[in-house]
Scaffold this motif. Structure first.
Motif, PDB file in Angstrom:
ATOM      1  N   THR A 178      71.941  17.007 -20.050  1.00  0.00           N
ATOM      2  CA  THR A 178      73.121  17.653 -19.469  1.00  0.00           C
ATOM      3  C   THR A 178      74.084  18.096 -20.563  1.00  0.00           C
ATOM      4  OG1 THR A 178      72.890  16.305 -17.493  1.00  0.00           O
ATOM      5  CG2 THR A 178      75.029  17.357 -17.840  1.00  0.00           C
ATOM      6  N   PHE A 179      74.313  17.229 -21.535  1.00  0.00           N
ATOM      7  CA  PHE A 179      75.204  17.555 -22.648  1.00  0.00           C
ATOM      8  C   PHE A 179      74.652  18.736 -23.451  1.00  0.00           C
ATOM      9  CE2 PHE A 179      76.549  16.951 -27.094  1.00  0.00           C
ATOM     10  CZ  PHE A 179      77.916  17.098 -26.927  1.00  0.00           C
ATOM     11  N   ILE A 229      68.757  11.936 -19.164  1.00  0.00           N
ATOM     12  CA  ILE A 229      69.394  12.907 -18.276  1.00  0.00           C
ATOM     13  C   ILE A 229      70.776  13.274 -18.807  1.00  0.00           C
ATOM     14  CG2 ILE A 229      70.322  13.233 -15.944  1.00  0.00           C
ATOM     15  CD1 ILE A 229      67.971  11.474 -14.972  1.00  0.00           C
ATOM     16  N   THR A 230      71.524  12.292 -19.304  1.00  0.00           N
ATOM     17  CA  THR A 230      72.842  12.554 -19.880  1.00  0.00           C
ATOM     18  C   THR A 230      72.731  13.454 -21.103  1.00  0.00           C
ATOM     19  OG1 THR A 230      73.613  10.405 -19.091  1.00  0.00           O
ATOM     20  CG2 THR A 230      74.907  11.458 -20.824  1.00  0.00           C
ATOM     21  N   LEU A 231      71.786  13.166 -21.966  1.00  0.00           N
ATOM     22  CA  LEU A 231      71.585  13.971 -23.165  1.00  0.00           C
ATOM     23  C   LEU A 231      71.198  15.407 -22.810  1.00  0.00           C
ATOM     24  CD1 LEU A 231      71.430  14.063 -26.256  1.00  0.00           C
ATOM     25  CD2 LEU A 231      69.032  13.400 -26.051  1.00  0.00           C
ATOM     26  N   PRO A 244      68.387   7.336 -17.469  1.00  0.00           N
ATOM     27  CA  PRO A 244      69.741   7.895 -17.387  1.00  0.00           C
ATOM     28  C   PRO A 244      70.238   8.464 -18.722  1.00  0.00           C
ATOM     29  CG  PRO A 244      69.648   5.809 -16.233  1.00  0.00           C
ATOM     30  CD  PRO A 244      68.338   5.983 -16.929  1.00  0.00           C
ATOM     31  N   ALA A 245      69.870   7.846 -19.829  1.00  0.00           N
ATOM     32  CA  ALA A 245      70.295   8.349 -21.137  1.00  0.00           C
ATOM     33  C   ALA A 245      69.690   9.723 -21.418  1.00  0.00           C
ATOM     34  CB  ALA A 245      69.906   7.364 -22.234  1.00  0.00           C
TER      35      ALA A 245
END
Length: 64
Positions: free
Chosen positions: A51-52, A47-49, A44-45
Motif C-alpha cells: 500500500t505504501f 500488505i502495508t508495504l 499484514p506487513a
C-alpha cells in the motif's frame, strides 16, 4: 425434529459436502488453512508495504 434426527441430518450433510469437495478436487479445510499461512504476500506487513509503495508511486506519477 428430535435431536437424534438433527444430528443424523447434520452428519449426512457433512458427508455430502466432503464427497462434493473430493469430486471437484478441493482440499480438506485443515489443509487449506495451513496452505494459506505460507505465502508472504498475505501477511499484514506485506500488505502495508504494498500500500505504501503504491501511494509513493502514485504521488511520483502525479508530480511528474
Amino acid at each position: 425434529m428430535t435431536t437424534a434426527a438433527a444430528q443424523a441430518r447434520h452428519l449426512s450433510l457433512v458427508r455430502l459436502e466432503q464427497a462434493a469437495g473430493q469430486a471437484f478436487g478441493c482440499a480438506d479445510e485443515g489443509e487449506r488453512v495451513s496452505a494459506l499461512r505460507g505465502p508472504m504476500l498475505l501477511t499484514p506487513a506485506a500488505i502495508t508495504l504494498a500500500t505504501f509503495a503504491t501511494a509513493v508511486a502514485a504521488t511520483i506519477t502525479y508530480l511528474v
